[in-house]
Motif scaffolding. Structure first.
Motif, mmCIF file in Angstrom:
data_model
loop_
_atom_site.group_PDB
_atom_site.id
_atom_site.type_symbol
_atom_site.label_atom_id
_atom_site.label_comp_id
_atom_site.label_asym_id
_atom_site.label_seq_id
_atom_site.Cartn_x
_atom_site.Cartn_y
_atom_site.Cartn_z
ATOM 1 N N PRO A 31 1.602 7.106 -8.007
ATOM 2 C CA PRO A 31 2.084 6.061 -8.928
ATOM 3 C C PRO A 31 1.389 4.720 -8.694
ATOM 4 N N ASN A 32 0.920 4.117 -9.783
ATOM 5 C CA ASN A 32 0.245 2.812 -9.741
ATOM 6 C C ASN A 32 -1.027 2.815 -8.902
ATOM 7 N N ILE A 33 -1.666 3.954 -8.787
ATOM 8 C CA ILE A 33 -2.851 4.047 -7.934
ATOM 9 C C ILE A 33 -3.962 3.107 -8.401
ATOM 10 N N GLU A 34 -3.987 2.799 -9.684
ATOM 11 C CA GLU A 34 -5.028 1.906 -10.185
ATOM 12 C C GLU A 34 -4.884 0.494 -9.622
ATOM 13 N N LYS A 35 -3.659 0.147 -9.163
ATOM 14 C CA LYS A 35 -3.406 -1.202 -8.648
ATOM 15 C C LYS A 35 -3.367 -1.264 -7.126
ATOM 16 N N ILE A 36 -3.202 -0.123 -6.464
ATOM 17 C CA ILE A 36 -3.009 -0.175 -5.013
ATOM 18 C C ILE A 36 -3.955 0.774 -4.279
ATOM 19 N N SER A 37 -5.191 0.834 -4.752
ATOM 20 C CA SER A 37 -6.190 1.646 -4.066
ATOM 21 C C SER A 37 -7.317 0.770 -3.536
ATOM 22 N N ASP A 38 -7.022 -0.510 -3.346
ATOM 23 C CA ASP A 38 -7.972 -1.454 -2.756
ATOM 24 C C ASP A 38 -9.285 -1.506 -3.541
ATOM 25 N N GLY A 39 -9.173 -1.399 -4.869
ATOM 26 C CA GLY A 39 -10.354 -1.484 -5.726
ATOM 27 C C GLY A 39 -11.094 -0.180 -5.939
ATOM 28 N N TYR A 40 -10.712 0.881 -5.204
ATOM 29 C CA TYR A 40 -11.427 2.152 -5.328
ATOM 30 C C TYR A 40 -11.258 2.759 -6.719
ATOM 31 N N PHE A 41 -10.086 2.577 -7.329
ATOM 32 C CA PHE A 41 -9.853 3.159 -8.652
ATOM 33 C C PHE A 41 -10.910 2.665 -9.635
ATOM 34 N N GLN A 42 -11.169 1.352 -9.632
ATOM 35 C CA GLN A 42 -12.156 0.780 -10.543
ATOM 36 C C GLN A 42 -13.575 1.175 -10.123
ATOM 37 N N TYR A 70 5.491 5.234 5.392
ATOM 38 C CA TYR A 70 4.808 4.609 4.264
ATOM 39 C C TYR A 70 5.379 5.064 2.923
ATOM 40 N N ALA A 71 5.938 6.261 2.877
ATOM 41 C CA ALA A 71 6.627 6.707 1.667
ATOM 42 C C ALA A 71 7.860 5.840 1.405
ATOM 43 N N LEU A 72 8.577 5.487 2.461
ATOM 44 C CA LEU A 72 9.742 4.602 2.320
ATOM 45 C C LEU A 72 9.313 3.200 1.896
ATOM 46 N N TYR A 73 8.226 2.696 2.486
ATOM 47 C CA TYR A 73 7.696 1.401 2.034
ATOM 48 C C TYR A 73 7.392 1.461 0.538
ATOM 49 N N TYR A 74 6.718 2.525 0.150
ATOM 50 C CA TYR A 74 6.255 2.686 -1.223
ATOM 51 C C TYR A 74 7.433 2.732 -2.194
ATOM 52 N N LEU A 75 8.435 3.549 -1.834
ATOM 53 C CA LEU A 75 9.611 3.678 -2.696
ATOM 54 C C LEU A 75 10.379 2.367 -2.756
ATOM 55 N N ASN A 76 10.512 1.690 -1.624
ATOM 56 C CA ASN A 76 11.264 0.440 -1.614
ATOM 57 C C ASN A 76 10.555 -0.656 -2.399
ATOM 58 N N ASP A 77 9.228 -0.664 -2.367
ATOM 59 C CA ASP A 77 8.493 -1.607 -3.216
ATOM 60 C C ASP A 77 8.835 -1.369 -4.683
ATOM 61 N N PHE A 78 8.937 -0.100 -5.065
ATOM 62 C CA PHE A 78 9.313 0.240 -6.444
ATOM 63 C C PHE A 78 10.731 -0.243 -6.751
ATOM 64 N N TYR A 79 11.663 -0.009 -5.838
ATOM 65 C CA TYR A 79 13.029 -0.484 -6.033
ATOM 66 C C TYR A 79 13.071 -2.001 -6.223
ATOM 67 N N ASN A 80 12.175 -2.697 -5.542
ATOM 68 C CA ASN A 80 12.159 -4.165 -5.594
ATOM 69 C C ASN A 80 11.277 -4.712 -6.717
ATOM 70 N N GLY A 81 10.799 -3.819 -7.574
ATOM 71 C CA GLY A 81 10.018 -4.262 -8.727
ATOM 72 C C GLY A 81 8.596 -4.647 -8.408
ATOM 73 N N SER A 82 8.078 -4.128 -7.297
ATOM 74 C CA SER A 82 6.712 -4.433 -6.885
ATOM 75 C C SER A 82 5.890 -3.150 -6.876
ATOM 76 N N VAL A 83 4.577 -3.271 -7.198
ATOM 77 C CA VAL A 83 3.719 -2.086 -7.119
ATOM 78 C C VAL A 83 3.324 -1.806 -5.676
ATOM 79 N N GLY A 84 3.538 -2.780 -4.796
ATOM 80 C CA GLY A 84 3.291 -2.558 -3.371
ATOM 81 C C GLY A 84 1.819 -2.592 -3.011
ATOM 82 N N GLY A 85 1.545 -2.210 -1.773
ATOM 83 C CA GLY A 85 0.177 -2.210 -1.289
ATOM 84 C C GLY A 85 0.036 -1.336 -0.069
#
Length: 271
Positions: free
Chosen positions: A158-169, A232-247
């Motif tokens: 989820p949201n890999i285009e925003k949280i792949s450190d530029g690799y997606f682009q 890191y899965a918990l970080y990722y899910l909690n970022d989603f709960y908090n309305g952030s795409v995370g990193g």
């Protein structure tokens, strides 16, 4: 068991299963941790990490997890059934090596290193380095210490285009090696390859024991690897709960010599 990581819903369900708690409790517990670690407008990261670790220690059954999904980004002329390490891509017959051969670019192997030939002439390591800004290219060919031939990818989709450190682009342009070669010979090969290929998220799964975490030295055992993945899965899910795409999208790789069977592909809409 494998933790599904393609959607936030998958992630939520499987984390709740591994921790033997219901999803509402997981949501509420993560919300409580977030509130407790908020200091004004900033979070106390050390405290946050400590409380996530405590949550895992209290509830998670680390023995349940034995496989992991990895999301590799790449352009392919046809939907791939397997992923090869870079050395095998360049030395075997396939769409990438065929594309290069049609442009008088071939490789062979000598003493564990790849030799690069353009228009029938070997291009030496010294020539590559003398041109400047091509250390990455030389390293990919195994000429600067440890080779970098591995298949790799990210832990979460989820949201890999925003949280792949530029690799997606970057990888949307095409395989890194094609861009490296094109820059060296002064041609935009990536544009030609992009025109005849499609962009995919290529999903494969491997045993936890086989994964290597880029940039980490604290994940030597299976238990520590599973602990890191859940954390890191918990970080990722909690970022989603908090309305952030995370990193917090972990980069994972496997051994340089291993190929993998593709589980499925996600065609990326480029329109």
């Amino acid at each position: 068991m494998i933790i599904r990581t393609e959607t936030y819903r998958d992630l939520e369900e499987d984390l709740a299963t591994i921790m033997d708690i219901d999803e509402l409790f997981l949501y509420e517990r993560l919300a409580e941790i977030s509130r407790d670690c908020l200091d004004g407008f900033h979070s106390d990261w050390d405290k946050y990490e400590e409380q996530i670790d405590r949550l895992i220690s209290e509830y998670a059954d680390l023995n349940m997890v034995d496989e992991v999904y990895i999301y590799h980004l790449g352009r392919h002329v046809i939907e791939p059934k397997e992923l090869l390490p870079l050395k095998d891509v360049l030395l075997s017959e396939n769409k990438v090596s065929d594309f290069l051969k049609e442009r008088d670019i071939v490789f062979d192997e000598q003493n564990g290193k790849l030799r690069f030939f353009y228009k029938g002439r070997e291009i030496t390591t010294e020539e590559i380095l003398a041109k400047g800004h091509f250390h990455l290219f030389a390293r990919r060919l195994g000429h600067l210490g440890e080779a970098d031939f591995c298949v790799n990818g990210f832990s979460f989709w989820p949201n890999i285009e925003k949280i792949s450190d530029g690799y997606f682009q970057d990888l949307q342009r095409g395989p890194e090696i094609i861009e490296n070669i094109g820059r060296f010979i002064g041609k935009e090969l990536w544009r030609e390859f992009k025109e005849q290929s499609k962009y995919y998220g290529i999903v494969f799964k491997v045993p936890v024991e086989d994964i290597i975490f880029d940039g980490r030295t604290d994940t030597e055992t299976k238990e520590k690897k599973v602990m890191c993945l859940i954390k890191y899965a918990l970080y990722y899910l909690n970022d989603f709960y908090n309305g952030s795409v995370g990193g917090n999208n972990l980069m994972l790789r496997i051994h340089d010599s291993k190929k993998v069977e593709v589980d499925h592909c996600i065609l990326i809409d480029e329109n």
